[in-house]
Design an enzyme around this catalytic site. Structure first.
Site, short mmCIF file in Angstrom:
data_model
loop_
_atom_site.label_atom_id
_atom_site.label_comp_id
_atom_site.label_asym_id
_atom_site.label_seq_id
_atom_site.Cartn_x
_atom_site.Cartn_y
_atom_site.Cartn_z
N LYS A 49 -27.75 -24.70 -5.39
CA LYS A 49 -26.73 -24.55 -4.34
C LYS A 49 -25.99 -25.86 -4.07
O LYS A 49 -24.76 -25.88 -4.00
CB LYS A 49 -27.38 -24.07 -3.03
CG LYS A 49 -27.88 -22.65 -3.06
CD LYS A 49 -28.34 -22.19 -1.68
CE LYS A 49 -29.55 -22.93 -1.16
NZ LYS A 49 -30.77 -22.68 -1.94
N THR A 50 -26.75 -26.93 -3.88
CA THR A 50 -26.11 -28.20 -3.52
C THR A 50 -25.27 -28.74 -4.67
O THR A 50 -24.14 -29.21 -4.46
CB THR A 50 -27.16 -29.24 -3.10
OG1 THR A 50 -27.85 -28.76 -1.94
CG2 THR A 50 -26.52 -30.57 -2.76
N GLU A 54 -22.98 -24.10 1.89
CA GLU A 54 -24.14 -23.48 1.25
C GLU A 54 -24.62 -22.32 2.11
O GLU A 54 -24.55 -22.38 3.34
CB GLU A 54 -25.26 -24.50 1.09
CG GLU A 54 -24.99 -25.56 0.06
CD GLU A 54 -26.18 -26.51 -0.13
OE1 GLU A 54 -27.33 -26.04 -0.06
OE2 GLU A 54 -25.94 -27.71 -0.31
#
Length: 458
Positions: free
Chosen positions: A120-121, A164
């Site tokens: 995600k990051t 996110e």
């Protein structure tokens, strides 16, 4: 009722040092809100917020909320928290971090939310950097520093927001983005979820809440993502992956001089080339998802591809800290077996003498529930050290110890050492590190401090 148009309000953040909470605090501060916050201890994050003019107390005291127009709290705290309890007694509106982010998201025409167990990051950072560099002027709220931008938060003037969407405690059910990116689904956060089926159900609820005119971009190679996508309420669903039938797929896969992935991709009739500056097969998926996303909001594919090729990574993701004895010291946030395997696999494909890994398990629940998976995750490293479990939000109930993980790994035939104290780990590392080695500090806790000690010498 919270009115985000009234920017003269005072807002207090409980747990302001968390990456997700701090990003929202910075956004509201930049919009003109009077921001205060509290956290248990000082950190680089809180120091950065203080330098920008936010008032932070390093204690949790009910007095801190008095005078606030509303309060934002991290889901890590309970309702018996003194500040949260006091705010409720004073009828001060209280809103959780996910709900606050959901409110912000609803204000943007093109809200982009990146979900999935892993990546995600990195993917959010890729999207953010490409949009910022192509002058799309996005607002950004993500869970790690984008090294190319120097922050995990940014206020833009456009109608694009990147965030996110974390599945922990089903917090992403507060989000209804215009573009939802789904990277993968895996067993994690088992202190909250019953099992993998429960996690899949949460993702199904999430995509079922997408707007009808929204877009779901998902990993078609992941069977669970394929299953979840069938529940999506949006009309447009786009797949990325290795299958040539997918809307987004790579061709001419290769490696550049650094050993990092290269590939071509056709978007809207235009074939573009990407030569990544970050290692690992998994980053082909992350960059495909990012490239697909930014073109959907108006970025030219060729321009986005050029900037994605320059992407230097997110902080604590295969993050080179410096050198010790001619060895590269690398910090990585990997704290799930799948992430550990992907990171060490990427490392094994790079030039090296040996791979040394110091792994700090993150939370007792994850270590206990995924013990078997962890025991098979380190096959690509030559020297492995397991240190004590980082408790994070949990208490030690005596059900599992890091030495048990080490024993489980050793039983599989791999050489491993359990060493608890950091000073003893440093002493041992200095006896085995040699020129050409890759040395990893790995985990979501404070294991990163070891790499800094090695590189800085203190």
């Amino acid at each position: 009722m919270i009115n985000l148009d009234d920017t003269h309000q005072k807002v207090h953040f409980v747990g302001i040092g968390g990456v997700g909470v701090s990003a929202i605090a910075e956004i509201l501060h930049n919009r003109g809100f009077i921001v205060s916050g509290s956290d248990a201890k000082s950190s680089q994050i809180t120091q950065n917020l203080e330098q920008k003019g936010m008032k932070i107390a390093y204690e949790h005291n009910e007095i801190l909320v008095e005078g606030a127009d509303f309060l934002v709290y991290t889901t890590a705290v309970g309702f018996n928290h003194p500040e949260l309890a006091r705010a409720q007694s004073l009828n001060i509106p209280c809103i959780s971090r996910p709900d606050m982010l959901g409110m912000l998201m609803d204000e943007y025409e093109f809200s982009i939310a990146v979900s999935g167990a892993h990546g995600k990051t990195t993917t959010s950072s890729m999207i953010s950097m490409a949009l910022e560099r192509t002058k799309m002027d996005p607002t950004i709220l993500i869970g790690g520093e984008v090294k190319d931008l120097g922050s995990n938060a940014r206020v833009g003037a456009s109608q694009i927001l990147v965030a996110e969407a974390c599945e922990y405690k089903e917090s992403f059910l507060s989000f209804h983005p215009h573009i939802a990116v789904l990277l993968n689904i895996d067993a994690d956060h088992l202190d909250y979820y019953r099992d993998l089926d429960h996690i899949v159900e949460a993702f199904e609820k999430y995509v079922a809440g997408l707007p009808k005119d929204g877009i779901l971009i998902y990993n078609g190679d992941d069977p669970l993502c394929e299953k979840v996508a069938k529940k999506a309420s949006c009309e447009t669903k786009l797949r990325f992956g290795m299958n040539p039938e997918f809307e987004y797929h790579p061709t001419n896969l290769g490696k550049n001089k650094k050993g990092y992935p290269t590939f071509d991709m056709n978007i809207n009739g235009e074939t573009v080339s990407i030569s990544l500056s970050v290692p690992g097969y998994h980053n082909i998926y992350n960059s495909m998802a990012a490239l697909a996303t930014v073109t959907l909001v108006g970025t030219k594919a060729s321009e986005a591809a050029a900037f994605l090729s320059l992407f230097a990574g997110a902080a604590r993701r295969f993050d080179e800290q410096g050198e010790f004895n001619g060895a590269k010291v690398i910090d990585d946030y990997a704290h799930h077996p799948s992430e550990v395997k992907a990171t060490l696999k990427a490392a094994s494909e790079l030039p090296h003498s040996k791979i040394i890994c110091v792994f700090q398990p993150h939370t007792y629940t994850r270590t206990l529930e995924l013990m078997e998976e962890f025991s098979n995750a380190f096959s690509d490293c030559d020297e492995l050290i397991i240190t004590d479990i980082y408790a994070a939000r949990e208490k030690d109930l005596g059900k599992v110890h890091a030495s048990e993980l080490a024993a489980k790994i050793e039983a599989k035939g791999q050489s491993v050492r359990y060493i608890g104290p950091f000073n003893e780990i440093l002493t041992y590392l200095k006896t085995i590190i040699a020129e050409g080695d890759l040395v990893f500090t790995m985990g979501a806790g404070n294991v990163c401090e070891l790499g800094k000690y090695l590189v800085d010498g203190n």
